[in-house]
Design a protein around this motif. Structure first.
Motif, PDB file in Angstrom:
ATOM      1  N   LEU A  45       0.815  -1.220   0.000  1.00 25.57           N
ATOM      2  CA  LEU A  45       0.000   0.000   0.000  1.00 25.57           C
ATOM      3  C   LEU A  45       0.845   1.265   0.000  1.00 25.57           C
ATOM      4  O   LEU A  45       0.434   2.288  -0.553  1.00 25.57           O
ATOM      5  N   ASN A  46       2.006   1.204   0.615  1.00 24.91           N
ATOM      6  CA  ASN A  46       2.861   2.390   0.736  1.00 24.91           C
ATOM      7  C   ASN A  46       4.049   2.387  -0.219  1.00 24.91           C
ATOM      8  O   ASN A  46       4.837   3.331  -0.205  1.00 24.91           O
ATOM      9  N   ALA A  47       4.183   1.349  -1.025  1.00 24.64           N
ATOM     10  CA  ALA A  47       5.353   1.198  -1.892  1.00 24.64           C
ATOM     11  C   ALA A  47       5.207   1.993  -3.187  1.00 24.64           C
ATOM     12  O   ALA A  47       4.101   2.293  -3.634  1.00 24.64           O
ATOM     13  N   SER A  48       6.340   2.299  -3.785  1.00 21.79           N
ATOM     14  CA  SER A  48       6.346   2.929  -5.109  1.00 21.79           C
ATOM     15  C   SER A  48       5.925   1.901  -6.156  1.00 21.79           C
ATOM     16  O   SER A  48       5.908   0.690  -5.883  1.00 21.79           O
ATOM     17  N   ASP A  49       5.603   2.367  -7.346  1.00 27.25           N
ATOM     18  CA  ASP A  49       5.237   1.448  -8.431  1.00 27.25           C
ATOM     19  C   ASP A  49       6.341   0.426  -8.682  1.00 27.25           C
ATOM     20  O   ASP A  49       6.069  -0.759  -8.835  1.00 27.25           O
ATOM     21  N   SER A  50       7.585   0.888  -8.712  1.00 26.27           N
ATOM     22  CA  SER A  50       8.685  -0.035  -8.997  1.00 26.27           C
ATOM     23  C   SER A  50       8.887  -1.038  -7.865  1.00 26.27           C
ATOM     24  O   SER A  50       9.247  -2.186  -8.101  1.00 26.27           O
ATOM     25  N   GLN A  51       8.629  -0.636  -6.631  1.00 23.59           N
ATOM     26  CA  GLN A  51       8.720  -1.575  -5.509  1.00 23.59           C
ATOM     27  C   GLN A  51       7.596  -2.604  -5.593  1.00 23.59           C
ATOM     28  O   GLN A  51       7.803  -3.778  -5.292  1.00 23.59           O
ATOM     29  N   GLN A  52       6.406  -2.192  -6.000  1.00 22.97           N
ATOM     30  CA  GLN A  52       5.301  -3.128  -6.162  1.00 22.97           C
ATOM     31  C   GLN A  52       5.625  -4.158  -7.245  1.00 22.97           C
ATOM     32  O   GLN A  52       5.356  -5.348  -7.075  1.00 22.97           O
ATOM     33  N   VAL A  53       6.219  -3.705  -8.331  1.00 23.01           N
ATOM     34  CA  VAL A  53       6.613  -4.625  -9.403  1.00 23.01           C
ATOM     35  C   VAL A  53       7.679  -5.591  -8.899  1.00 23.01           C
ATOM     36  O   VAL A  53       7.592  -6.805  -9.108  1.00 23.01           O
ATOM     37  N   ALA A  54       8.682  -5.061  -8.219  1.00 24.67           N
ATOM     38  CA  ALA A  54       9.764  -5.904  -7.716  1.00 24.67           C
ATOM     39  C   ALA A  54       9.252  -6.928  -6.711  1.00 24.67           C
ATOM     40  O   ALA A  54       9.641  -8.098  -6.747  1.00 24.67           O
ATOM     41  N   LEU A  55       8.358  -6.512  -5.826  1.00 28.95           N
ATOM     42  CA  LEU A  55       7.808  -7.449  -4.841  1.00 28.95           C
ATOM     43  C   LEU A  55       6.977  -8.521  -5.543  1.00 28.95           C
ATOM     44  O   LEU A  55       7.097  -9.707  -5.229  1.00 28.95           O
ATOM     45  N   THR A  56       6.152  -8.129  -6.494  1.00 28.59           N
ATOM     46  CA  THR A  56       5.356  -9.103  -7.249  1.00 28.59           C
ATOM     47  C   THR A  56       6.272 -10.122  -7.913  1.00 28.59           C
ATOM     48  O   THR A  56       6.019 -11.326  -7.862  1.00 28.59           O
ATOM     49  N   GLU A  57       7.341  -9.657  -8.522  1.00 22.78           N
ATOM     50  CA  GLU A  57       8.273 -10.581  -9.172  1.00 22.78           C
ATOM     51  C   GLU A  57       8.959 -11.495  -8.172  1.00 22.78           C
ATOM     52  O   GLU A  57       9.226 -12.659  -8.471  1.00 22.78           O
ATOM     53  N   SER A  58       9.198 -11.002  -6.961  1.00 21.86           N
ATOM     54  CA  SER A  58       9.825 -11.856  -5.939  1.00 21.86           C
ATOM     55  C   SER A  58       8.875 -12.947  -5.466  1.00 21.86           C
ATOM     56  O   SER A  58       9.306 -13.951  -4.919  1.00 21.86           O
ATOM     57  N   LEU A  59       7.579 -12.756  -5.667  1.00 18.37           N
ATOM     58  CA  LEU A  59       6.577 -13.743  -5.270  1.00 18.37           C
ATOM     59  C   LEU A  59       6.345 -14.807  -6.340  1.00 18.37           C
ATOM     60  O   LEU A  59       5.643 -15.783  -6.103  1.00 18.37           O
TER      61      LEU A  59
END
Length: 179
Positions: A45-59
């Protein structure tokens, strides 16, 4: 000269292995618990767009992760389905609307999904109908980003903690051509 060329090719190879979307993104680790997963969704919820993408890819599950979740007769189909899905869809785990600031989270085991009891009732019925694709004694989570006080929102499932990491298996039952 040859050493320099080796180093050049090695660096080139390593850069090809890195996903440019994830470069420079600090993604925390989240503990193996419901609270750890809630913390991850708060981070999103508080992450930047690029952090959201990176986290999704880590999952994104590794091939070996499928062995830890699915019965042998389903592994290959689900793996191939997810490979196609991830190439075609631009799935990023985040709310679709800015005002979806609350998180709803449900937990179910393979066994509770099989009998549609407890929080398993908040999972799509296709999980119960296709529970046989999962190994026994696994714990899964489904979540939604919702507007405060609402029940409808942006849903993602199914999350599980395996091999030391959180992973998400998007609609694995769809790999069997069901629903």
């Amino acid at each position: 000269m040859i050493q320099g060329l080796r180093l050049f090719f090695l660096l080139g190879y390593l850069l090809l292995q890195l996903n440019p979307k994830c470069l420079g993104q600090e993604i925390p680790t989240f503990e193996n618990s419901r609270e750890g997963l809630e913390t991850m969704f708060q981070f999103i919820l508080n992450a930047s767009d690029s952090q959201q993408v990176a986290l999704t890819e880590s999952l994104t599950p590794l091939r070996s992760d499928y062995d830890s979740v699915f019965v042998p007769s389903s592994r290959k189909k689900v793996f191939k389905y997810h490979q196609r899905l991830m190439k075609m869809a631009d799935i990023i785990i985040r709310p679709l609307r800015e005002n979806q600031t609350e998180i709803l989270l449900w937990e179910a085991t393979t066994e509770s999904l099989g009998v549609y009891q407890g929080e398993a009732r908040f999972f799509p019925g296709a999980y119960t109908e296709n529970v046989g694709i999962f190994l026994p004694k696994k714990t899964f989570y489904r979540m939604k980003f919702v507007e405060p006080g609402r029940k409808l929102g942006t849903a993602f499932d199914v999350f599980t903690y395996i091999n030391g990491n959180w992973r998400v298996f998007h609609r694995p039952w769809a790999a069997l051509g069901n629903r």
